[in-house]
Design a protein around this motif. Structure first.
Motif, PDB file in Angstrom:
ATOM      1  N   GLN A  31       0.841  -1.194   0.000  1.00 29.32           N
ATOM      2  CA  GLN A  31       0.000   0.000   0.000  1.00 29.32           C
ATOM      3  C   GLN A  31       0.875   1.243   0.000  1.00 29.32           C
ATOM      4  O   GLN A  31       1.953   1.238   0.604  1.00 29.32           O
ATOM      5  CB  GLN A  31      -0.911   0.035   1.243  1.00 29.32           C
ATOM      6  N   ILE A  32       0.421   2.289  -0.648  1.00 24.99           N
ATOM      7  CA  ILE A  32       1.080   3.599  -0.598  1.00 24.99           C
ATOM      8  C   ILE A  32       0.279   4.454   0.359  1.00 24.99           C
ATOM      9  O   ILE A  32      -0.923   4.659   0.175  1.00 24.99           O
ATOM     10  CB  ILE A  32       1.145   4.255  -1.984  1.00 24.99           C
ATOM     11  N   SER A  33       0.977   4.921   1.413  1.00 27.84           N
ATOM     12  CA  SER A  33       0.270   5.673   2.448  1.00 27.84           C
ATOM     13  C   SER A  33       0.281   7.177   2.195  1.00 27.84           C
ATOM     14  O   SER A  33      -0.621   7.877   2.643  1.00 27.84           O
ATOM     15  CB  SER A  33       0.897   5.384   3.819  1.00 27.84           C
ATOM     16  N   GLU A  34       1.317   7.713   1.473  1.00 29.38           N
ATOM     17  CA  GLU A  34       1.384   9.154   1.240  1.00 29.38           C
ATOM     18  C   GLU A  34       2.421   9.439   0.172  1.00 29.38           C
ATOM     19  O   GLU A  34       3.403   8.691   0.037  1.00 29.38           O
ATOM     20  CB  GLU A  34       1.755   9.897   2.532  1.00 29.38           C
ATOM     21  N   ALA A  35       2.211  10.504  -0.614  1.00 28.68           N
ATOM     22  CA  ALA A  35       3.184  10.943  -1.610  1.00 28.68           C
ATOM     23  C   ALA A  35       3.175  12.458  -1.653  1.00 28.68           C
ATOM     24  O   ALA A  35       2.108  13.076  -1.760  1.00 28.68           O
ATOM     25  CB  ALA A  35       2.855  10.361  -2.978  1.00 28.68           C
ATOM     26  N   ASN A  36       4.370  13.061  -1.547  1.00 27.10           N
ATOM     27  CA  ASN A  36       4.479  14.517  -1.500  1.00 27.10           C
ATOM     28  C   ASN A  36       5.671  14.976  -2.318  1.00 27.10           C
ATOM     29  O   ASN A  36       6.662  14.241  -2.467  1.00 27.10           O
ATOM     30  CB  ASN A  36       4.648  15.014  -0.062  1.00 27.10           C
ATOM     31  N   ILE A  37       5.645  16.217  -2.802  1.00 24.99           N
ATOM     32  CA  ILE A  37       6.815  16.902  -3.366  1.00 24.99           C
ATOM     33  C   ILE A  37       7.515  17.590  -2.207  1.00 24.99           C
ATOM     34  O   ILE A  37       6.874  18.276  -1.402  1.00 24.99           O
ATOM     35  CB  ILE A  37       6.406  17.925  -4.446  1.00 24.99           C
ATOM     36  N   SER A  38       8.864  17.393  -2.082  1.00 22.55           N
ATOM     37  CA  SER A  38       9.605  17.991  -0.966  1.00 22.55           C
ATOM     38  C   SER A  38      10.390  19.222  -1.402  1.00 22.55           C
ATOM     39  O   SER A  38      10.453  20.216  -0.687  1.00 22.55           O
ATOM     40  CB  SER A  38      10.542  16.959  -0.338  1.00 22.55           C
ATOM     41  N   THR A  39      11.038  19.171  -2.583  1.00 17.13           N
ATOM     42  CA  THR A  39      11.969  20.227  -2.974  1.00 17.13           C
ATOM     43  C   THR A  39      11.767  20.576  -4.445  1.00 17.13           C
ATOM     44  O   THR A  39      11.587  19.669  -5.271  1.00 17.13           O
ATOM     45  CB  THR A  39      13.421  19.773  -2.753  1.00 17.13           C
ATOM     46  N   VAL A  40      11.837  21.889  -4.773  1.00 13.33           N
ATOM     47  CA  VAL A  40      11.781  22.358  -6.156  1.00 13.33           C
ATOM     48  C   VAL A  40      12.962  23.293  -6.388  1.00 13.33           C
ATOM     49  O   VAL A  40      13.116  24.285  -5.666  1.00 13.33           O
ATOM     50  CB  VAL A  40      10.462  23.092  -6.465  1.00 13.33           C
ATOM     51  N   CYS A  41      13.845  22.934  -7.338  1.00 10.21           N
ATOM     52  CA  CYS A  41      15.033  23.744  -7.631  1.00 10.21           C
ATOM     53  C   CYS A  41      14.875  24.356  -9.032  1.00 10.21           C
ATOM     54  O   CYS A  41      14.454  23.674  -9.971  1.00 10.21           O
ATOM     55  CB  CYS A  41      16.297  22.887  -7.571  1.00 10.21           C
ATOM     56  N   TYR A  42      15.327  25.631  -9.173  1.00  8.63           N
ATOM     57  CA  TYR A  42      15.227  26.311 -10.468  1.00  8.63           C
ATOM     58  C   TYR A  42      16.369  27.312 -10.572  1.00  8.63           C
ATOM     59  O   TYR A  42      16.917  27.763  -9.566  1.00  8.63           O
ATOM     60  CB  TYR A  42      13.861  26.994 -10.604  1.00  8.63           C
ATOM     61  N   PRO A  43      16.714  27.699 -11.847  1.00  4.74           N
ATOM     62  CA  PRO A  43      17.830  28.640 -12.034  1.00  4.74           C
ATOM     63  C   PRO A  43      17.498  30.008 -11.448  1.00  4.74           C
ATOM     64  O   PRO A  43      16.352  30.451 -11.471  1.00  4.74           O
ATOM     65  CB  PRO A  43      17.993  28.703 -13.552  1.00  4.74           C
ATOM     66  N   SER A  44      18.604  30.689 -10.931  1.00  2.53           N
ATOM     67  CA  SER A  44      18.402  32.016 -10.359  1.00  2.53           C
ATOM     68  C   SER A  44      19.704  32.782 -10.414  1.00  2.53           C
ATOM     69  O   SER A  44      20.624  32.498  -9.643  1.00  2.53           O
ATOM     70  CB  SER A  44      17.910  31.912  -8.910  1.00  2.53           C
ATOM     71  N   SER A  45      19.838  33.752 -11.331  1.00  5.36           N
ATOM     72  CA  SER A  45      20.961  34.699 -11.471  1.00  5.36           C
ATOM     73  C   SER A  45      22.317  34.046 -11.232  1.00  5.36           C
ATOM     74  O   SER A  45      22.963  34.295 -10.219  1.00  5.36           O
ATOM     75  CB  SER A  45      20.780  35.888 -10.515  1.00  5.36           C
ATOM     76  N   GLY A  46      22.699  33.233 -12.182  1.00  6.19           N
ATOM     77  CA  GLY A  46      24.034  32.633 -12.131  1.00  6.19           C
ATOM     78  C   GLY A  46      24.120  31.385 -11.298  1.00  6.19           C
ATOM     79  O   GLY A  46      25.207  30.825 -11.133  1.00  6.19           O
ATOM     80  N   GLY A  47      23.043  30.924 -10.763  1.00  6.88           N
ATOM     81  CA  GLY A  47      23.087  29.709  -9.962  1.00  6.88           C
ATOM     82  C   GLY A  47      21.725  29.080  -9.861  1.00  6.88           C
ATOM     83  O   GLY A  47      20.915  29.177 -10.786  1.00  6.88           O
ATOM     84  N   TYR A  48      21.480  28.439  -8.712  1.00  7.02           N
ATOM     85  CA  TYR A  48      20.189  27.809  -8.486  1.00  7.02           C
ATOM     86  C   TYR A  48      19.675  28.213  -7.117  1.00  7.02           C
ATOM     87  O   TYR A  48      20.455  28.535  -6.203  1.00  7.02           O
ATOM     88  CB  TYR A  48      20.300  26.278  -8.544  1.00  7.02           C
ATOM     89  N   GLN A  49      18.365  28.163  -6.999  1.00 12.90           N
ATOM     90  CA  GLN A  49      17.716  28.252  -5.706  1.00 12.90           C
ATOM     91  C   GLN A  49      16.839  27.023  -5.525  1.00 12.90           C
ATOM     92  O   GLN A  49      16.120  26.631  -6.453  1.00 12.90           O
ATOM     93  CB  GLN A  49      16.859  29.527  -5.585  1.00 12.90           C
ATOM     94  N   CYS A  50      16.914  26.457  -4.371  1.00 11.03           N
ATOM     95  CA  CYS A  50      16.122  25.264  -4.061  1.00 11.03           C
ATOM     96  C   CYS A  50      15.161  25.594  -2.933  1.00 11.03           C
ATOM     97  O   CYS A  50      15.585  25.850  -1.793  1.00 11.03           O
ATOM     98  CB  CYS A  50      17.022  24.101  -3.656  1.00 11.03           C
ATOM     99  N   LEU A  51      13.833  25.599  -3.264  1.00  7.24           N
ATOM    100  CA  LEU A  51      12.781  25.938  -2.314  1.00  7.24           C
ATOM    101  C   LEU A  51      12.142  24.666  -1.765  1.00  7.24           C
ATOM    102  O   LEU A  51      11.942  23.689  -2.496  1.00  7.24           O
ATOM    103  CB  LEU A  51      11.711  26.804  -2.993  1.00  7.24           C
ATOM    104  N   CYS A  52      11.807  24.713  -0.496  1.00  5.04           N
ATOM    105  CA  CYS A  52      11.123  23.588   0.135  1.00  5.04           C
ATOM    106  C   CYS A  52       9.615  23.771   0.035  1.00  5.04           C
ATOM    107  O   CYS A  52       9.098  24.890   0.145  1.00  5.04           O
ATOM    108  CB  CYS A  52      11.505  23.478   1.623  1.00  5.04           C
ATOM    109  N   GLU A  53       8.897  22.661  -0.177  1.00  3.83           N
ATOM    110  CA  GLU A  53       7.446  22.696  -0.157  1.00  3.83           C
ATOM    111  C   GLU A  53       6.961  22.834   1.285  1.00  3.83           C
ATOM    112  O   GLU A  53       7.743  22.808   2.235  1.00  3.83           O
ATOM    113  CB  GLU A  53       6.901  21.407  -0.777  1.00  3.83           C
ATOM    114  N   ASP A  54       5.640  22.979   1.427  1.00  4.54           N
ATOM    115  CA  ASP A  54       5.066  23.104   2.765  1.00  4.54           C
ATOM    116  C   ASP A  54       5.430  21.867   3.610  1.00  4.54           C
ATOM    117  O   ASP A  54       5.486  20.737   3.113  1.00  4.54           O
ATOM    118  CB  ASP A  54       3.547  23.219   2.684  1.00  4.54           C
ATOM    119  N   GLN A  55       5.668  22.092   4.893  1.00  2.00           N
ATOM    120  CA  GLN A  55       6.001  21.068   5.880  1.00  2.00           C
ATOM    121  C   GLN A  55       7.400  20.476   5.695  1.00  2.00           C
ATOM    122  O   GLN A  55       7.728  19.452   6.282  1.00  2.00           O
ATOM    123  CB  GLN A  55       4.973  19.916   5.865  1.00  2.00           C
ATOM    124  N   TYR A  56       8.242  21.126   4.867  1.00  4.43           N
ATOM    125  CA  TYR A  56       9.620  20.686   4.668  1.00  4.43           C
ATOM    126  C   TYR A  56      10.554  21.866   4.888  1.00  4.43           C
ATOM    127  O   TYR A  56      10.206  23.025   4.611  1.00  4.43           O
ATOM    128  CB  TYR A  56       9.817  20.103   3.265  1.00  4.43           C
TER     129      TYR A  56
END
Length: 1373
Positions: free
Chosen positions: A378-403
């Motif tokens: 059984q699968i009890s839960e599935a969530n997105i934890s981290t979203v990374c995207y380009p930002s002025s010469g590098g990357y920024q990695c944002l956390c989703e809610d509850q992370y």
């Protein structure tokens, strides 16, 4: 005649019961008196013909009648014999006397009728054992006695026979009570406890568990002791599956239904139930296995093999195969709850479409959780934890809610939002380690950081779908008492149930925060306020330094913070800690390099900054190391990057370890290995290792308490000589001992186990020839610990030459090797010689001293005070064993020399006092024999080494010291008035010396027990290693004084008190010269001069200082020996010729000179005296030529035969004076002249010869004095006869003077009396003087005049007999 009719067994069925459920059995004894055997035989035949049982009435029947005892008259009494199957008990056999043997504590016949009416008892009843428990109270005051008793009882099971019928089968200590302040505490031994009432009444001194305790605060007044722990019976429940191949299941099913359960197999086993669980039958494609009622297949079996019916609740009643793992259907009532396994699965998605991310987010939120993938997942839960995207010469990695991002990631990569609760929601990079945002609830502790699976590489939306597959693998939970389940079943329940799986974030262990401890020295005055962390000065300096340090270290990777821990004296030493999540040595080095410049505003930094990392990982230590083996400790590799390693340093209990022959350090790369050879118990402790780095030092610790154990010490007789007497069944015990925590077994040379006990009795067969058999005693489970015993069996000779309880039997030349006592290791080897067993080698050493000897090999100067204190306490504790162990004494001397070699600095008073107390133990009279053995060593000399260590240590003494032990006197003081004078039992005077100069004197009052008496003229050939002593003519006759000073002395006067005032000859003023005799050492008189010998005080003058004493001669002076030999041989030759002439003359004139009884008795005495003395002189010449001189033949056998020499010498000395004056006393004369000496000789030889102590070992043909005092058997009779002869002379003279003219004495009778009186008057002083001079040689062994006079008069006795006994007789001439 009496006969007892016994075994009348009557059963009474009482009428008061409605149903005869009870019955009683009685045995009635009947005594029958019969007058003759015929009547008895008739009665016996009647009984045998009787049909049993006999019903007397409705309630009583006779079940058996037997005759037990028949008593008959014997004329003087009665004899009572038992019939078959009956016997008398042991007590009756002893009380009335058995008229047959008593095998196994029973007898069949007694010599009386027992007065108490007893009769023979059934043998079966007497064989039944009766067990008693006896409490014995022991009052002891020494805890060591209790420990010894405990170890003795713990050695294993035993039986102790107190009599034929009483055996002690087990002994245990239950209770130990000892004083505790004003009262007592009583503690229980293992497996014993106090009852709950005693715990409450007297107060428990430990916890009360299960209504018992192990200790109470008083001795119970009712005499109770600890009781055995009650162990409740354990009931084990088993479920047994049985597979039955049958074609008729219904018959088996029916059979099981009619069995009434539970079924009792025996008193311990019951079958509770038996059921058919599974029935498998063949179908068209294979097999189908169906479950019986109340049984089902678990989920995993249904899924694996396929269902052949509908499933419900993840189970099924039928599967399409026989399970390969042997499992069967499981009971629906006893199924084990499923075990859930939860998995978190991280899934990384790479996408550039933001709408896809939003769509995925919406989809995941719309799913109803949990949902099943199949019956097991059984699968009890599935969530997105981290979203990374380009930002002025590098990357920024944002956390989703509850992370959230952990603290270290926020600092390491930089936060792009606010940091709250040591977490952030955004960082300015994609972590290269593949970490993701972690659930926010995990950050309850600021040091916890979370690591996740690899991060995205482009503009990803990394979502981690954690699939938690929770399945239960049920094991058998229901158990029953063993059953025989007859069924065609496969019965091992196994169920797999499904549990939800949830896509979620992977949780990984938190990252490590490293603490690097650093220190720097500031050029600034240290004040006491810096020791107080609450003072303003402390706080101000700490704050200023921390601000500088933070600025310098914040640039290193993973930096968390820095804090000052404190300040130490030495200018100002500042200790601080840098916390970081990652250690890069180059960054730390760069920061440390900049610290001096940055700290200039506060203070100048002296030297460089030091950095240390204390690892939480301990040093690698072996699981268990036995003493005597090698131990390897491994330090590193470091669990952080500390950079280049330049070396290592090891410490033990806080003290630096110095490499030695026993301890080696090998550093290679980033690993350091410490190897300790010959491990001892003193090696137990805390080890520290420092890997010295170019930038950071890496520190590790390891405690090896309980990691070192005393190795097994196998004690046995390694060489056993057995005299085989030729009869089978001769037993030779072989004993093998080891410490109580080990066990040993005996093996033969063919590696066959002989016996598992410590003592093995080897049974010899008929020995036709000698043989050598080897046995091995091995320690259980430790293959490298064993010892071999060689049994040398010999047959020649009826009586072995050597035989004693210690070394056993042996022939001349045989060696025997035995083990040592408790607490010692090694062996003692002796060789069989003509004189008996002689010690050849002694390696027995006290284990505690041997451990100290090993430890002293790597001793350093700092550890000496503690070490000598430990040495002294150990020696005092083991002093009784040490005195008789030459190997242990030698080891102590080696330890003292190691201390002297290591002690490079000053020797303080406490150190010297401990050393002198140690030396005091080994120089006593108890150790004289051990020192004698050591001094016989041709290659080394322990006594010289002991004196050398004392001189070396005394050179480095500091301060004024006055210390005294029972045998040693130490004094260190300063000079005054330009001289030094000391009266320390030895008067010492040193004139013309500067004031305030330290003099050290150590007086050893008993060093004559230790030092050999050899001097510079000693020849090494005089070593006698066979007899273990050094042949010498001198003795140390004064205390030994050691005198030391730090200035040159050219004149010292010493006055010694003699130890033996009887030694008068040849005093020598000597000092111990360590270089003589190839560095063995000897006394030397160079630079010393004898001054005087007055009133038992010998005064010497020397021109140097060292260790002094005096030597004095103890034997005949060497220059006198040759003269005495000449006198003796010439005198004995003259005596022999004179005695031959005497016998010839006596034979020629015999008839003329024996006309009256007085003359007859006189000439009989002369002939017997002359004949005995002639034989003795001949024997003396032969013995002197046969006997070997011990000085010319070192190590040889220089004893002469007892028969041809010693006995005749003994006869001669006693018979010389056997003169009788009356013919009627001729028989008495022969009795006194021959029989009495023979009795004395036989008794003396019988008492002393078996131990080879009849004659002296160093003087051939001379009776022993030191060991057995056999010399008294010669001296006492001889001196007694001298005294009697003198009395006889006086009495005869007195009677002759009183005779008047009218006496009727015949003329020839009177002439004979005159001759007798003249001979007695002349011979008695001569012979008496001879023995008086002999006593003089014993009292004053060095007097030249006494020796010459003794040799002259003693050797010419035959000549005196001829002249005064024969030639002076007018009838002869």
């Amino acid at each position: 005649m009496y006969a007892w009719l016994s075994k009348f067994t009557l059963f009474f069925y009482p009428s008061i019961f409605a149903v005869p459920t009870g019955q009683w059995e009685y045995i009635i004894d009947v005594v029958v008196n019969v007058s003759n055997v015929e009547t008895f035989e008739l009665s016996l035949s009647s009984l045998n013909a009787t049909s049993l049982p006999i019903q007397l009435d409705n309630n009583i029947e006779i079940s058996d009648i037997s005759i037990t005892t028949v008593c008959s008259s014997t004329g003087t009494g009665f004899q009572c014999r038992c019939e078959e199957h009956f016997t008398w008990p042991y007590s009756i056999c002893l009380a009335y006397g058995a008229c047959d043997s008593i095998p196994s504590a029973f007898c069949k016949c007694t010599n009386a009728i027992p007065a108490d009416g007893q009769f023979c008892q059934p043998i079966s009843a007497l064989l039944a054992p009766v067990e008693y428990e006896v409490d014995v109270e022991l009052n002891v005051t020494n805890i060591e006695t209790v420990d010894y008793l405990r170890s003795l009882l713990d050695n294993g099971g035993f039986t102790l026979a107190l009599g034929p019928t009483v055996n002690v089968t087990d002994i245990h200590i239950t209770t130990v009570c000892y004083p505790n302040g004003t009262s007592f505490q009583c503690r229980c031994e293992d497996q014993y406890v106090w009852s709950y009432s005693n715990c409450l009444t007297y107060g428990a001194c430990d916890e009360i568990t299960d209504e018992t305790c192990g200790c109470i605060n008083s001795i119970p007044t009712n005499g109770q002791y600890c009781q055995p722990k009650k162990v409740l019976p354990v009931v084990y429940e088993y479920q047994i599956s049985i597979e039955v191949n049958t074609t008729d299941v219904d018959q088996l099913r029916k059979a099981l239904t009619i069995i009434p359960f539970p079924v009792q197999i025996n008193s311990q086993i019951t079958i509770l139930d038996a059921n058919i669980t599974t029935v498998c039958s063949r179908d068209d494609t294979g097999f189908q296995c169906r479950c019986e009622d109340d049984y089902l297949w678990p989920c995993d079996k249904c899924a694996t093999y396929g269902e052949c019916d509908g499933s419900a609740n993840n189970t099924c009643g039928c599967i399409k195969a026989i399970p390969r793992d042997g499992l069967y259907c499981q009971s629906i009532h006893h199924q084990t709850p499923p075990v859930l396994y939860e998995y978190i699965i991280s899934v990384e998605l790479n996408t550039t479409d933001v709408t896809l991310i939003n769509q995925l987010r919406t989809t995941l939120r719309s799913i109803s959780y949990p949902f099943s993938i199949n019956n097991c997942i059984q699968i009890s839960e599935a969530n997105i934890s981290t979203v990374c995207y380009p930002s002025s010469g590098g990357y920024q990695c944002l956390c989703e809610d509850q992370y959230r991002w952990p603290c270290d990631q926020c600092f390491l990569y930089g936060s792009c939002d606010n940091i709250t609760d040591d977490t952030c929601g955004c960082i300015n990079a994609i972590p290269p380690e593949g970490q993701y945002c972690q659930p926010a609830h995990q950050y309850s502790n600021q040091n916890n950081t979370v690591i996740s699976i690899p991060a995205v590489n482009s503009t990803p939306v990394p979502t981690t779908a954690g699939t938690t597959a929770t399945s239960t693998k049920a094991t058998t939970a229901s158990t029953t008492i063993p059953t025989n389940t007859s069924s065609t079943t496969f019965s091992t329940p196994s169920t797999i149930s499904t549990a939800p799986t949830t896509p979620t974030v992977t949780a990984v262990p938190p990252s490590t925060v490293f603490k690097v401890e650093m220190s720097m020295e500031l050029d600034k005055q240290f004040t006491a306020t810096l020791n107080d962390s609450t003072s303003s000065e402390y706080k101000d300096l700490k704050s200023r330094i921390e601000s500088v340090l933070k600025e310098q270290y914040k640039g290193i990777t993973g930096f968390i913070g820095v804090s000052v821990n404190g300040f130490r004296k030495g200018s100002i030493i500042t200790d601080f800690v840098v916390q970081t999540t990652q250690v890069k040595p180059t960054e730390v080095a760069e920061a440390n390099k900049n610290i001096p410049d940055a700290m200039k505003s506060i203070a100048t930094v002296i030297g460089s900054v030091t950095a240390d990392y204390n690892s939480q990982t301990p040093i690698t230590i072996p699981v268990l190391t036995y003493t005597g083996t090698s131990m390897t400790l491994t330090c590193g590799p470091p669990d952080i990057n500390v950079g280049q390693i330049n070396g290592s340093e090891w410490k033990f209990n806080g003290k630096k370890i110095t490499e030695s022959a026993r301890i080696k350090v090998n550093t290679s790369g980033n690993v350091s290995i410490l190897t300790v050879d010959n491990v001892i118990l003193a090696d137990i402790g805390l080890y520290e290792c420092i890997l010295i780095g170019k930038v950071i030092n890496f520190n590790q610790k390891g405690d090896i308490t309980n990691k070192i154990q005393q190795a097994p010490i196998v004690q046995l007789q390694s060489i056993v000589n057995v005299h085989c007497k030729g009869t089978e069944g001769q037993k030779q015990p072989l004993k093998c001992c080891v410490q109580s925590q080990f066990t040993v077994k005996w093996f033969s040379s063919s590696n066959i186990l002989l016996e598992t006990c410590i003592t093995y009795n080897y049974v010899l067969g008929k020995c036709s020839e000698g043989q050598l058999i080897r046995f091995v005693c091995k320690v259980d489970d430790l293959k490298d610990y064993n010892k071999t015993t060689e049994m040398n069996i010999f047959t020649e000779g009826k009586i072995p030459k050597c035989d004693n309880s210690q070394y056993g039997t042996g022939r001349v030349g045989d060696e025997s090797s035995i083990g040592c006592g408790v607490g010692q290791d090694g062996s003692r080897t002796a060789v069989c010689q003509q004189t008996g067993w002689t010690l050849l080698q002694d390696t027995c050493i006290v284990i505690a001293i041997n451990n100290l000897l090993i430890a002293s090999t790597n001793l350093n100067n700092e550890g000496i005070p503690d070490f000598v204190g430990n040495l002294n306490s150990t020696v005092q504790k083991e002093k009784d064993k040490i005195a008789t162990s030459s190997a242990t004494i030698s080891a102590i001397v080696d330890i003292l020399n190691n201390i002297a070699d290591v002690s490079t600095g000053d020797v303080t008073a406490p150190v010297m006092e401990n050393i002198l107390e140690t030396v005091d133990v080994i120089i006593g009279s108890e150790s004289r024999q051990s020192w004698t053995f050591l001094n016989a060593n041709r290659t080394s000399n322990a006594s010289s080494a002991l004196l050398s260590s004392m001189e070396s240590l005394s050179d480095r003494l500091v301060g004024e010291i006055a210390f005294e032990t029972p045998r040693i006197l130490l004094n260190r003081t300063t000079t005054f008035n330009n001289s030094f004078t000391a009266n320390l039992n030895i008067f010492i005077k040193v004139p013309n010396i500067n004031s305030n100069v330290f003099f050290t004197t150590i007086t050893f009052s008993t060093l004559d027990n230790v030092m050999p008496a050899r001097n510079s003229s000693f020849d090494a050939i005089r070593f006698n290693t066979t007899s273990n002593y050094t042949v010498t003519d001198n003795a140390i006759n004064a205390a030994v004084v050691l005198v030391k000073t730090n200035v040159t002395v050219q004149n010292v006067t010493l006055s010694f008190n003699k130890l033996n005032s009887s030694l008068l000859l040849n005093p020598q003023c000597v000092f111990w010269n360590f270089t003589l005799l190839n560095n063995l050492g000897a006394w030397d008189d160079e630079g010393c001069t004898f001054v005087s010998d007055t009133d038992n005080i010998v005064t010497c003058s020397c021109n140097h200082l060292t260790s002094f004493s005096i030597l004095m001669a103890t034997d005949i002076p060497p220059e006198l020996r040759e003269a005495l030999d000449i006198i003796t041989y010439f005198g004995v030759g003259i005596s022999m010729a004179s005695l031959v002439m005497c016998l010839i003359i006596e034979g020629y004139v015999w008839k003329d000179v024996t006309r009256n009884s007085t003359s007859f008795m006189r000439h009989v005495s002369i002939i017997n005296t002359a004949l005995s003395l002639l034989i003795a002189d001949i024997c003396f010449i032969i013995g002197a030529s046969i006997a070997k001189n011990p000085l010319e033949n070192p190590g040889g056998d220089y004893n002469v035969p007892v028969g041809p020499c010693s006995l005749l010498l003994f006869y001669r000395t006693v018979m010389v004076f056997s003169h009788m004056s009356k013919s009627i006393m001729l028989a008495i004369g022969f009795l006194l002249g021959y029989v009495c000496p023979l009795i004395i000789a036989v008794i003396t030889v019988a008492v002393t010869a078996p131990g080879n102590e009849y004659i002296r070992a160093d003087n051939a043909c001379w009776l022993n004095w030191i060991q057995t005092h056999a010399l008294l058997a010669l001296v006492i009779p001889a001196l007694t006869i001298v005294f009697i002869n003198i009395i006889i002379v006086i009495v005869v003279l007195f009677k002759m003077l009183r005779r008047g003219v009218g006496d009727a004495t015949q003329r020839d009778e009177k002439q004979t009396l005159v001759v007798i009186v003249r001979c007695l008057a002349i011979l008695t002083p001569l012979f008496g003087l001879t023995w008086a001079l002999g006593v003089g040689t014993m009292i004053s062994s060095t007097n030249k005049g006494i020796h010459i006079a003794f040799a002259f008069f003693n050797s010419l006795q035959g000549f005196f007999i001829l002249v005064f006994g024969t030639l002076f007789d007018s009838k002869v001439c």
